[in-house]
Design a protein around this motif. Sequence first.
Motif, PDB file in Angstrom:
ATOM      1  N   PHE A 114       0.840  -1.199   0.000  1.00 35.16           N
ATOM      2  CA  PHE A 114       0.000   0.000   0.000  1.00 35.16           C
ATOM      3  C   PHE A 114       0.876   1.251   0.000  1.00 35.16           C
ATOM      4  CE2 PHE A 114      -2.562   3.378   1.762  1.00 35.16           C
ATOM      5  CZ  PHE A 114      -3.819   3.150   1.214  1.00 35.16           C
ATOM      6  N   LEU A 115       1.895   1.225   0.848  1.00 39.60           N
ATOM      7  CA  LEU A 115       2.807   2.365   0.932  1.00 39.60           C
ATOM      8  C   LEU A 115       3.492   2.615  -0.409  1.00 39.60           C
ATOM      9  CD1 LEU A 115       4.401   1.675   4.425  1.00 39.60           C
ATOM     10  CD2 LEU A 115       2.837   3.533   3.822  1.00 39.60           C
ATOM     11  N   THR A 116       3.978   1.527  -1.005  1.00 34.72           N
ATOM     12  CA  THR A 116       4.651   1.664  -2.295  1.00 34.72           C
ATOM     13  C   THR A 116       3.685   2.216  -3.343  1.00 34.72           C
ATOM     14  OG1 THR A 116       5.565  -0.460  -1.642  1.00 34.72           O
ATOM     15  CG2 THR A 116       6.353   0.465  -3.706  1.00 34.72           C
ATOM     16  N   ALA A 117       2.489   1.651  -3.373  1.00 33.39           N
ATOM     17  CA  ALA A 117       1.519   2.053  -4.386  1.00 33.39           C
ATOM     18  C   ALA A 117       1.166   3.529  -4.256  1.00 33.39           C
ATOM     19  CB  ALA A 117       0.256   1.200  -4.276  1.00 33.39           C
ATOM     20  N   HIS A 118       1.138   4.017  -3.021  1.00 33.36           N
ATOM     21  CA  HIS A 118       0.764   5.418  -2.827  1.00 33.36           C
ATOM     22  C   HIS A 118       1.954   6.336  -2.607  1.00 33.36           C
ATOM     23  CE1 HIS A 118      -2.995   3.248  -2.167  1.00 33.36           C
ATOM     24  NE2 HIS A 118      -3.597   4.358  -2.575  1.00 33.36           N
TER      25      HIS A 118
ATOM     26  N   SER B 193     -10.059  -1.097  -3.272  1.00 32.23           N
ATOM     27  CA  SER B 193      -8.772  -1.704  -3.604  1.00 32.23           C
ATOM     28  C   SER B 193      -7.661  -0.954  -2.876  1.00 32.23           C
ATOM     29  CB  SER B 193      -8.566  -1.617  -5.109  1.00 32.23           C
ATOM     30  OG  SER B 193      -7.211  -1.767  -5.407  1.00 32.23           O
ATOM     31  N   TYR B 194      -6.628  -1.667  -2.454  1.00 33.43           N
ATOM     32  CA  TYR B 194      -5.489  -1.014  -1.810  1.00 33.43           C
ATOM     33  C   TYR B 194      -4.626  -0.264  -2.814  1.00 33.43           C
ATOM     34  CZ  TYR B 194      -6.355  -3.975   2.310  1.00 33.43           C
ATOM     35  OH  TYR B 194      -6.908  -4.585   3.378  1.00 33.43           O
TER      36      TYR B 194
ATOM     37  N   ASP C 180       7.431   4.547  10.743  1.00 30.49           N
ATOM     38  CA  ASP C 180       6.559   3.891  11.717  1.00 30.49           C
ATOM     39  C   ASP C 180       5.186   4.555  11.772  1.00 30.49           C
ATOM     40  OD1 ASP C 180       8.389   2.061  12.252  1.00 30.49           O
ATOM     41  OD2 ASP C 180       9.110   2.950  14.133  1.00 30.49           O
ATOM     42  N   ASP C 181       5.207   5.888  11.683  1.00 31.03           N
ATOM     43  CA  ASP C 181       3.946   6.623  11.716  1.00 31.03           C
ATOM     44  C   ASP C 181       3.035   6.222  10.569  1.00 31.03           C
ATOM     45  OD1 ASP C 181       4.551   7.913  13.932  1.00 31.03           O
ATOM     46  OD2 ASP C 181       5.052   9.866  13.006  1.00 31.03           O
ATOM     47  N   ASN C 182       3.647   6.230   9.375  1.00 30.10           N
ATOM     48  CA  ASN C 182       2.861   5.881   8.182  1.00 30.10           C
ATOM     49  C   ASN C 182       2.290   4.482   8.281  1.00 30.10           C
ATOM     50  OD1 ASN C 182       2.980   8.269   6.896  1.00 30.10           O
ATOM     51  ND2 ASN C 182       4.725   7.722   5.559  1.00 30.10           N
ATOM     52  N   ILE C 183       3.149   3.540   8.755  1.00 32.63           N
ATOM     53  CA  ILE C 183       2.706   2.153   8.857  1.00 32.63           C
ATOM     54  C   ILE C 183       1.498   2.054   9.776  1.00 32.63           C
ATOM     55  CG2 ILE C 183       3.335  -0.139   9.745  1.00 32.63           C
ATOM     56  CD1 ILE C 183       6.156   0.372   8.679  1.00 32.63           C
ATOM     57  N   ALA C 184       1.613   2.722  10.935  1.00 31.41           N
ATOM     58  CA  ALA C 184       0.512   2.674  11.900  1.00 31.41           C
ATOM     59  C   ALA C 184      -0.751   3.288  11.303  1.00 31.41           C
ATOM     60  CB  ALA C 184       0.908   3.413  13.174  1.00 31.41           C
TER      61      ALA C 184
END
Lengths: 321, 312
Positions: B38-42, B83-84, B48-52
């Motif tokens: 998801f992070l890569t796609a966006h 969709s993610y 850590d903040d983003n992951i949370a």
Amino acid sequence: MDIILDVSDLNLKVHYDDKEFNIITDASISLKKGEVAGIIGESGCGKSVFWKSILGMLDESKWTIEGRVSFDGNEINYTDESALRSIRGKDISVILQDPMSSFDPIFTIEDHFRETAAAHAIMSKDEVRKRALELLTRLYIDEPENVLSMYPFQCSGGMLQRIMIAIAMMFNPRLLIADEPTTSVDMTIQQEILSMLKELNTDSKTGILFVSHDLKAVESIAHNIYVMYAGYIVESLPASMLSKEGALHPYTIGLLGSRPDFTKNRLVTIEGSPIRPDERKGGCPFFKRCERKNPDCQNYDMHLTEVLPGHTVRCFLYGGR
Amino acid sequence: MKKYIIKQLIMIIPTLLIVTLISFLLIRLLPSDAVDTFLTAHHLKRTDDNIALVKNQLGLDKPLPLQYLIWLKNALVFDFGKSYTSTQTVSEMIGPAFISTLQLALFSMIWIVGLTLLLGLLSAKKPGSAGDHFVRFFSMFGTAVPSFVLGYFLIRIFAVQLKILPVSGKSSLLNFLMPSFCLALLHVVYFIKMIRNGMIEQRQSPYVLYAKVRGVPEKRIFNTHVLKNSLLPVVNTLGISIGRLIAGTVIVENVFAWPGLGRLITRAILSRDYPVIQGYILLIALVFCLTNILSDIFSAIIDPRIRLGEKK
């Protein structure tokens, strides 16, 4: 005396693995109008192949067929497939031994009547229906109207056997071939089927060729009996003479002896099993199992001896020279 | 029969529940998780903040049973989530893809029915004839050649060299020819075998002998009795194979760049797009259930033994 069916010197050979095997040798049969002939023998002795060859149903690429068959005075021409087809089911009808699987499961009883009718005549739906109802009633089938719309799996074996006879009688055939009609139905129905066949025989003067391994059934219906073993008609005699005293061939006497009987303590059987075509050597094919064998039997040429008018036998004991 | 069908329809519900539950758990067993993709796609940094944040947004921080129940609750009102990897909802993605795949599957069906009848009859009419040998060679070829090899082979011949068929995509009816053939081939081979064996077996059956002794012409015996009886099992299986066609398009769609379910699901799995995978599995399970029932109904129509019930 009109003779309906006259088979003379029929020889059948089958090709298998580049070899030829004799399946039927020099078989002759003659059947008068309104007469019942019984062919009896153990399984695998050539009974079914015999009637199939009369109707020209054997695959000619595998079988060699020699001999002459006359039906109603005319010799059957086996090269004319369409003539043969018009005889089958019209002049000569057949009832088979396994009524439960002989009907196509996805067609109704009426479809079977209609198909048979269409094979031989131009008849309207109503005409076929009328004829079918008439025949079914004649064969004591209850609610024939309902039965016509039934599928084979909805009928019992005995019912299907009677329906089969009804279909066979569609065009009043002159000859009815019954291949083990009593084998796959239970005892009470066996009697029923036999009495119906007798009735058809006396009422409609339909000749019957009754093929069976059930000695009792054959005895009760046939006028003349042909005993077949390994493709030979080893003995032919009037039914009235079929007894341990009247019959001559050791095989016939063996068959008579192996009938279940309440007076005997043990069932007597003929030792061993019928000889296979590939085991055959010269001489009498019954040699191994025969109780009265004699070394000369192995050189016997199996020729036919007429011991009395209407009584013939192929046995060294009665015809050896 | 009616009772049976109603029972089968009711049985769909527990079937779907079990299928979705199992697939829900299996997806989460995949190595590498959805948050990363998801992070890569966006184009987000992996802090850590983003992951949370992402975990929280996607609901992945909740315990698994709860996640499933939430999905189920939404699915009941036909909300299958977003969709993610794209901005579309799952329904928006799967809907059109399903239509294209369904079209492809139906087109394959034409190949299957046509080729099976043609080749099956050719081989069964006279076993051992030249036609029969040809069909057996064809069958062997069909079984041995994987569909991606066949696909590229066809593209090479018909699209690149002869230039009579388009390479890929789905812009005209001509586009259907190659992918649907590739998809159909294995099924065709299977059905030809079934028809051939069926006919050879039916020919030996007592009712064929009985028809012969009644004087029924050879041609009619073959065309009605033998043919109809050997087609019964084929028709029954044909219904089930619709499901298999729809679920089996992954390779063919990727070879021919077909905008269908097969390509969608490949991408979804690679990018751990959980909602899309879940939606896809639910749909396929439903398709299988429905085609099974349909083929039962169809068998009952053509086979009186099923329609009226065998006598006890």
